[in-house]
Write a protein that holds these residues in place. Sequence first.
Motif, mmCIF file in Angstrom:
data_model
loop_
_atom_site.group_PDB
_atom_site.id
_atom_site.type_symbol
_atom_site.label_atom_id
_atom_site.label_comp_id
_atom_site.label_asym_id
_atom_site.label_seq_id
_atom_site.Cartn_x
_atom_site.Cartn_y
_atom_site.Cartn_z
ATOM 1 N N TYR A 95 0.806 -1.542 0.052
ATOM 2 C CA TYR A 95 0.204 0.264 0.104
ATOM 3 C C TYR A 95 0.897 0.546 0.209
ATOM 4 N N PRO A 97 2.482 5.189 0.245
ATOM 5 C CA PRO A 97 2.053 6.097 1.247
ATOM 6 C C PRO A 97 1.254 6.723 0.045
ATOM 7 N N MET A 100 -2.544 6.069 0.503
ATOM 8 C CA MET A 100 -2.835 5.893 1.789
ATOM 9 C C MET A 100 -3.558 7.312 2.227
ATOM 10 N N ARG A 101 -5.033 6.616 3.470
ATOM 11 C CA ARG A 101 -5.536 8.189 3.785
ATOM 12 C C ARG A 101 -5.989 8.268 5.526
ATOM 13 N N ASP A 104 -6.642 5.159 8.154
ATOM 14 C CA ASP A 104 -6.500 4.255 7.474
ATOM 15 C C ASP A 104 -5.858 2.885 8.816
ATOM 16 N N PHE A 106 -3.791 -1.157 8.990
ATOM 17 C CA PHE A 106 -3.055 -2.314 8.112
ATOM 18 C C PHE A 106 -3.598 -3.180 8.968
ATOM 19 N N PRO A 129 -0.538 5.195 9.831
ATOM 20 C CA PRO A 129 0.194 5.240 9.497
ATOM 21 C C PRO A 129 -0.206 7.315 9.760
ATOM 22 N N VAL A 136 1.434 11.375 4.548
ATOM 23 C CA VAL A 136 2.301 10.649 5.137
ATOM 24 C C VAL A 136 3.480 10.897 6.031
ATOM 25 N N TYR A 139 4.827 6.420 10.940
ATOM 26 C CA TYR A 139 4.020 5.457 11.287
ATOM 27 C C TYR A 139 4.109 5.106 12.681
ATOM 28 N N ARG A 175 -5.483 -3.664 4.632
ATOM 29 C CA ARG A 175 -6.424 -2.720 5.201
ATOM 30 C C ARG A 175 -7.353 -2.964 5.851
ATOM 31 N N SER A 178 -10.773 2.039 6.770
ATOM 32 C CA SER A 178 -10.134 2.968 5.700
ATOM 33 C C SER A 178 -10.786 3.580 5.593
#
Length: 627
Positions: A95, A97, A100-101, A104, A106, A129, A136, A139, A175, A178
């Motif tokens: 996934y 960066p 990613m939103r 999110d 994981f 993230p 991003v 993490y 994920r 989301s």
Amino acid sequence: MNFQSRPVVTESKAHPWPTAPKGASARNVDPIILQIVEGTLNSIEAEIEYAIERTARSPMIREAHDYRVGLFDKYSRKLTGRSYSAMPQAVIRDYPPETMRPGDVFLMNDTYLTEGCIGHLPDLCSTVPVFHDGEVVAYIQAFGHHDDIGGRVPGSMPGSAQSVFEEGLAVPPIRVYSEGKRNEEAFKIIRRNTRLPEILSADLDSEIQACIMGARRMEELFQRFGTATVEACFQAIIEKCRNTFRDELMPKIADGEYVWHDYVEREIEGEIKLHKIALKMIKSPDKIVLDFTGTDPQSDGPLNWPADYADGVFLIKWIAPILRNLSDTPERAAEINVNEGVCELFEVMFPPKGTLITPVWPAPTNARSFVLLRCLSLLAGVVAQAVDGRMPADQETIRYTGFYGTDLEGRPFLSREVLGGGSGGRYYADGNDAIHIVPDSRNQPAEFTETKFPLIVEKLALRTDSGGAGKRRGGLGYEKHYRPLVDCHTIVTADRVLLGCYGVNGGKAGKPFVVTIDPAGADERRLGGLVDGAAVRAGEIVRVETTGGGGWGDPLEREVDLVVRDVLQGKISTQAAREDYGVVLAGTSSASGVSADANATAALRDRMRKARSAPLPVIDRGPGAAA
């Protein structure tokens, strides 16, 4: 079907994640801001861990503390050194960066698809993230050893497993949230594949929400100082670790090549099979090369650990802390944190695919802690040769024991516990008693065990004579007695059942691990290190005796008053005082009346020294090596 020979088409390509620019360095960092950023990172990590401890439900996480948290920059570099942790590379691989939103989350646990950072399936890992200005910037991760993730036996660690398919549900990076919306379908699958769905669900909620909270704290740091300043501080923190190891610790290791090997053990039908791990260390002024060529082929049992991913950085961060023992003082050693900076000083050379540390999917891995700990022992062993024995003796401080069955009310139960052991003696002090390799972890309190499960804890004590003899004695292991109130089964995942923890610089090896059902009874039976479910009758005692650490230095040089003290405290027997340390005791039979006969002790020690046919070895493996 021969799965072992099939190509693994799902392995990742090299570095499909952002990497730090070469030659990056921290410049013009305000020392006050740096101190604030570093302290904040440590506080965030601790706050996440405390939140998990307070809200998780499984005994393995809440009571035993078998879970860890890690903070990473946008290049997947570990920033904190308070504890070991997993890594986010596998998530970023699958996934990127830019996809990613905010919101999110994981999840992963697949040992072959997590870039070497997850060793067995019970360790489900959550990744969140951190965003700032829409990008991003870091993490947050947390993983815990969950009580059950499915598989052939309760607890998901079958000692007789021959493939990962027997070990439980494997989750590649997925994920599970989301943009803040929970993927209920994924959680439905996970709950269906565990014997403890309510407990596992609660644990995952605990870890995920704690990471989300940590991400908010990290974002506040960026909001306060700005991206450029915080990232410069991250770089300075990493350089601080690198420079400490490079300038303070590595110069104490003589340049050259050093070799050593050790074994992990697997007991099959009463016969112990040894699997060798080989290491050659090549030390130069600015680098340490670790070459594992010569390691045995992968096991057909669950001893394997896929460490050969992401340039071996997880392995490096795991074993590099042993070098802190080269510090001038123990106090200084305690000040040194290990983060991604240490990886710049090591290079790992792995053997071809198909060995204990380069296994081919789907080789089982649930007992991978054996290999993981032996790698720590290997580095200590080669460094000991390069520093005239000025390294701690060996330790083996993790093994899993437990019980499962049906309780007095007819409900299924699963009790699992991680028990530590003694650490190795050091040139300046004895080893510590009954420690755990997982930071801040502990044995399961008797009150908790007896309240929740049909078990009575009859005894919890230090195991007399378990520490290896030495000028500085090895730490003692546990002796713990359980008495089940119902017919049930016991499970064991443990190493060092034949070879004890080695002694260093003339010290002797500690005693190995052993589990005995009905000790001294009519049906006494000893169990091996990998037991899927040995039958135990209600009322029978199950005695668990864990390893003692190796000793450091010549036992005949140990101060006589310390030997007498150990006898008075029950840490060594009067027999060991005489046979191992050459101390002749006098006085009454009561402990308070024990003292040393100075003249007889001096004479005995003189005879014992003269009877030696060769100098004491730098490393002593103990009587199990000859067997």
